[in-house]
Design a protein around this motif. Structure first.
Motif, PDB file in Angstrom:
ATOM      1  N   LEU A  93       0.827  -1.208   0.000  1.00  0.00           N
ATOM      2  CA  LEU A  93       0.000   0.000   0.000  1.00  0.00           C
ATOM      3  C   LEU A  93       0.861   1.257   0.000  1.00  0.00           C
ATOM      4  O   LEU A  93       0.563   2.235  -0.690  1.00  0.00           O
ATOM      5  N   LEU A  94       1.932   1.241   0.787  1.00  0.00           N
ATOM      6  CA  LEU A  94       2.849   2.383   0.795  1.00  0.00           C
ATOM      7  C   LEU A  94       3.390   2.648  -0.599  1.00  0.00           C
ATOM      8  O   LEU A  94       3.488   3.793  -1.042  1.00  0.00           O
ATOM      9  N   ILE A  95       3.758   1.585  -1.287  1.00  0.00           N
ATOM     10  CA  ILE A  95       4.294   1.722  -2.649  1.00  0.00           C
ATOM     11  C   ILE A  95       3.216   2.274  -3.582  1.00  0.00           C
ATOM     12  O   ILE A  95       3.480   3.162  -4.404  1.00  0.00           O
ATOM     13  N   LEU A  96       2.001   1.759  -3.453  1.00  0.00           N
ATOM     14  CA  LEU A  96       0.903   2.211  -4.307  1.00  0.00           C
ATOM     15  C   LEU A  96       0.619   3.697  -4.118  1.00  0.00           C
ATOM     16  O   LEU A  96       0.502   4.452  -5.084  1.00  0.00           O
ATOM     17  N   PHE A  97       0.496   4.116  -2.863  1.00  0.00           N
ATOM     18  CA  PHE A  97       0.232   5.524  -2.587  1.00  0.00           C
ATOM     19  C   PHE A  97       1.372   6.402  -3.100  1.00  0.00           C
ATOM     20  O   PHE A  97       1.149   7.472  -3.661  1.00  0.00           O
ATOM     21  N   ALA A  98       2.600   5.953  -2.905  1.00  0.00           N
ATOM     22  CA  ALA A  98       3.748   6.716  -3.378  1.00  0.00           C
ATOM     23  C   ALA A  98       3.744   6.821  -4.897  1.00  0.00           C
ATOM     24  O   ALA A  98       4.044   7.882  -5.465  1.00  0.00           O
ATOM     25  N   ASN A  99       3.391   5.721  -5.586  1.00  0.00           N
ATOM     26  CA  ASN A  99       3.328   5.734  -7.046  1.00  0.00           C
ATOM     27  C   ASN A  99       2.290   6.721  -7.554  1.00  0.00           C
ATOM     28  O   ASN A  99       2.519   7.455  -8.520  1.00  0.00           O
ATOM     29  N   GLU A 134      -8.399   7.166  -6.814  1.00  0.00           N
ATOM     30  CA  GLU A 134      -9.533   6.670  -6.049  1.00  0.00           C
ATOM     31  C   GLU A 134      -9.136   5.635  -4.995  1.00  0.00           C
ATOM     32  O   GLU A 134      -9.964   5.185  -4.216  1.00  0.00           O
ATOM     33  N   LEU A 135      -7.869   5.237  -5.004  1.00  0.00           N
ATOM     34  CA  LEU A 135      -7.398   4.245  -4.028  1.00  0.00           C
ATOM     35  C   LEU A 135      -7.506   4.813  -2.611  1.00  0.00           C
ATOM     36  O   LEU A 135      -7.058   5.920  -2.333  1.00  0.00           O
ATOM     37  N   SER A 136      -8.110   4.061  -1.704  1.00  0.00           N
ATOM     38  CA  SER A 136      -8.210   4.505  -0.323  1.00  0.00           C
ATOM     39  C   SER A 136      -8.160   3.312   0.610  1.00  0.00           C
ATOM     40  O   SER A 136      -8.262   2.166   0.180  1.00  0.00           O
ATOM     41  N   ALA A 137      -7.997   3.593   1.894  1.00  0.00           N
ATOM     42  CA  ALA A 137      -7.904   2.511   2.871  1.00  0.00           C
ATOM     43  C   ALA A 137      -8.290   3.001   4.251  1.00  0.00           C
ATOM     44  O   ALA A 137      -8.249   4.192   4.556  1.00  0.00           O
ATOM     45  N   LYS A 138      -8.669   2.056   5.100  1.00  0.00           N
ATOM     46  CA  LYS A 138      -8.905   2.309   6.521  1.00  0.00           C
ATOM     47  C   LYS A 138      -8.133   1.266   7.312  1.00  0.00           C
ATOM     48  O   LYS A 138      -8.105   0.093   6.950  1.00  0.00           O
ATOM     49  N   ILE A 139      -7.519   1.681   8.393  1.00  0.00           N
ATOM     50  CA  ILE A 139      -6.871   0.746   9.306  1.00  0.00           C
ATOM     51  C   ILE A 139      -7.850   0.457  10.435  1.00  0.00           C
ATOM     52  O   ILE A 139      -8.348   1.377  11.083  1.00  0.00           O
ATOM     53  N   LEU A 174       0.647   4.194   7.966  1.00  0.00           N
ATOM     54  CA  LEU A 174       1.181   2.951   7.401  1.00  0.00           C
ATOM     55  C   LEU A 174       2.606   2.703   7.863  1.00  0.00           C
ATOM     56  O   LEU A 174       2.987   1.561   8.127  1.00  0.00           O
ATOM     57  N   ASN A 175       3.393   3.751   7.985  1.00  0.00           N
ATOM     58  CA  ASN A 175       4.756   3.559   8.471  1.00  0.00           C
ATOM     59  C   ASN A 175       4.782   3.156   9.934  1.00  0.00           C
ATOM     60  O   ASN A 175       5.630   2.377  10.362  1.00  0.00           O
ATOM     61  N   GLU A 176       3.853   3.689  10.731  1.00  0.00           N
ATOM     62  CA  GLU A 176       3.735   3.241  12.117  1.00  0.00           C
ATOM     63  C   GLU A 176       3.414   1.749  12.156  1.00  0.00           C
ATOM     64  O   GLU A 176       3.939   1.002  12.980  1.00  0.00           O
ATOM     65  N   LEU A 177       2.544   1.341  11.256  1.00  0.00           N
ATOM     66  CA  LEU A 177       2.158  -0.064  11.189  1.00  0.00           C
ATOM     67  C   LEU A 177       3.336  -0.939  10.784  1.00  0.00           C
ATOM     68  O   LEU A 177       3.582  -2.000  11.375  1.00  0.00           O
ATOM     69  N   VAL A 178       4.082  -0.507   9.790  1.00  0.00           N
ATOM     70  CA  VAL A 178       5.258  -1.260   9.337  1.00  0.00           C
ATOM     71  C   VAL A 178       6.259  -1.421  10.471  1.00  0.00           C
ATOM     72  O   VAL A 178       6.815  -2.503  10.687  1.00  0.00           O
TER      73      VAL A 178
END
Length: 424
Positions: free
Chosen positions: A286-292, A394-399, A346-350
């Motif tokens: 997900l981090l890679i996707l958001f960065a892309n 449109e990519l989104s997420a919830k933790i 996401l980085n906190e999660l990683v």
């Protein structure tokens, strides 16, 4: 921050085209496979960091069957090979291949193979197959031989002497095939052990003389991991003859926990929409996707100064490294173009869940192997999402805390990227 359990991912196609049922099936299957493999890599890395020898970590040479419920794993993910039923379960998985060559495991794998060849041959000739209960006794004995397995062959009383002789000749040919494999491996034993010593001592700078040995005996684990859609990975305690299956909840058909990939919704309307629940291992792709997505948006804006674009690129690279939150926020604020909430959470999660545990592996060989495998799977995951048109704004997420998924409480939302307009 409370324990993070799951991530809800919402994917919407970037255009109005509709995916066929076959395309949806292929997309979800590939996504599930890659996500499962990322979880396995995390588990393997944790085991190595906890002191488990790489020689005792294995992969099975066949994928698990998703139509099989594997109900025995509900009781425990540990199989005692001294127990006939547990032994049968393990045998039916396939042949074990150790991460780093393990003589005991290699011998067991060869015993499994010759047993299968013998039983297939006996069945083709109308003879009774060798009883697995009798084979189990021989298979787990360290000093047993192929000849001990062949002695378990019992012909029917009505089988003629001539037929028995011809069959014994064929059986001897089967045995010779495996004896040859053992002799070949024994001839390389010194080189294998020398290369293992180099790995242990982190002295792999000049290993050209071991390229052939590495290819033949050390690369099979990674090859299987890459080739198989649903690999089975575990730990073998040689002394106790006990096997532990890693990430077993993925294998059990009826299992549902915080690591399971669950499809909440698939909309075949235009544009195609997919809503998934996935475990924490999905944070890295997900981090890679958001960065892309951010990178592509920046590249498409001609008004952004080159110096600012360079800062963004630097910050995107930064999200894959381990730093303190203060430094992270400093980078995000300086960049101005990154969605700070996405990056921070996401980085906190990683960091918290040690999703890049391979970075702590002391042996360079194993660290590089886990990194290579992880990087390969992450890239394939991102490519799969991009290929089907889901890598877009449109990519989104919830933790989400797994316990509260149904109640939809205590959620931490990551806002959609397109909700934050970039500053000119």
């Amino acid at each position: 921050m409370d324990q993070i359990k799951q991530i809800q991912v919402e994917l919407k196609k970037e255009d109005d085209s509709i995916l066929t049922p076959w395309q949806i099936q292929d997309f979800i299957s590939t996504l599930a496979s890659n996500y499962y493999k990322l979880d396995l890599i995390n588990e393997i890395s944790k085991q190595i960091n906890n002191g488990v020898s790489e020689e005792n970590i294995f992969i099975i040479n066949e994928s698990f069957n998703y139509n099989n419920k594997y109900v025995f794993l509900n009781r425990s993910n540990r199989l005692n090979l001294n127990d006939i039923e547990d032994f049968k379960h393990f045998f039916h998985f396939g042949n074990p291949i150790s991460l780093i060559p393990n003589e005991d495991m290699n011998t067991m794998s060869l015993k499994f193979s010759i047993f299968r060849d013998l039983n297939n041959y006996l069945y083709s000739k109308g003879e009774s197959r060798i009883d697995k209960a009798k084979f189990q006794v021989v298979a787990i004995q360290k000093n047993s031989s192929f000849e001990d397995i062949i002695k378990l062959v019992k012909f029917k009383k009505e089988t003629s002497k001539d037929i028995k002789e011809r069959m014994n000749t064929d059986i001897k040919d089967i045995e010779n095939k495996y004896v040859k494999l053992v002799k070949e491996r024994n001839s390389h034993e010194i080189q294998i052990n020398t290369f293992k010593t180099c790995i242990e001592n982190n002295k792999l700078d000049d290993n050209e003389e071991y390229i052939d040995i590495k290819e033949k005996y050390f690369n099979e684990f990674e090859k299987c991991f890459t080739r198989l859609e649903r690999p089975i990975v575990g730990i073998y305690n040689v002394d106790k003859r006990v096997v532990e299956i890693l990430s077993s909840s993925f294998i059990m058909k009826d299992s549902r926990d915080e690591r399971f990939l669950d499809i909440k919704e698939i909309s075949h309307n235009s544009p195609t929409y997919v809503n998934l629940f996935v475990g924490i291992a999905f944070a890295t792709p997900l981090l890679i996707l958001f960065a892309n997505i951010i990178t592509e948006k920046i590249k498409g804006n001609d008004e952004i100064e080159d110096i600012k674009y360079s800062a963004v690129e630097e910050s995107i690279r930064f999200v894959h490294e381990e730093h303190e939150d203060e430094a992270l926020m400093s980078k995000v604020e300086a960049c101005e173009k990154l969605d700070d909430e996405i990056e921070v959470l996401l980085n906190e999660l990683v960091k918290k869940e040690e999703l890049k545990g391979y970075e702590k592996i002391e042996k360079t060989y194993s660290k590089n192997l886990m990194y290579s495998m992880s990087n390969n799977i992450e890239s394939k995951t991102v490519e799969n999402i991009k290929e089907y048109g889901f890598q877009n704004k449109e990519l989104s997420a919830k933790i989400i805390d797994f316990k509260d998924i149904k109640k939809k409480r205590n959620t931490v939302k990551i806002e959609k990227i397109n909700n934050k307009e970039m500053k000119k």
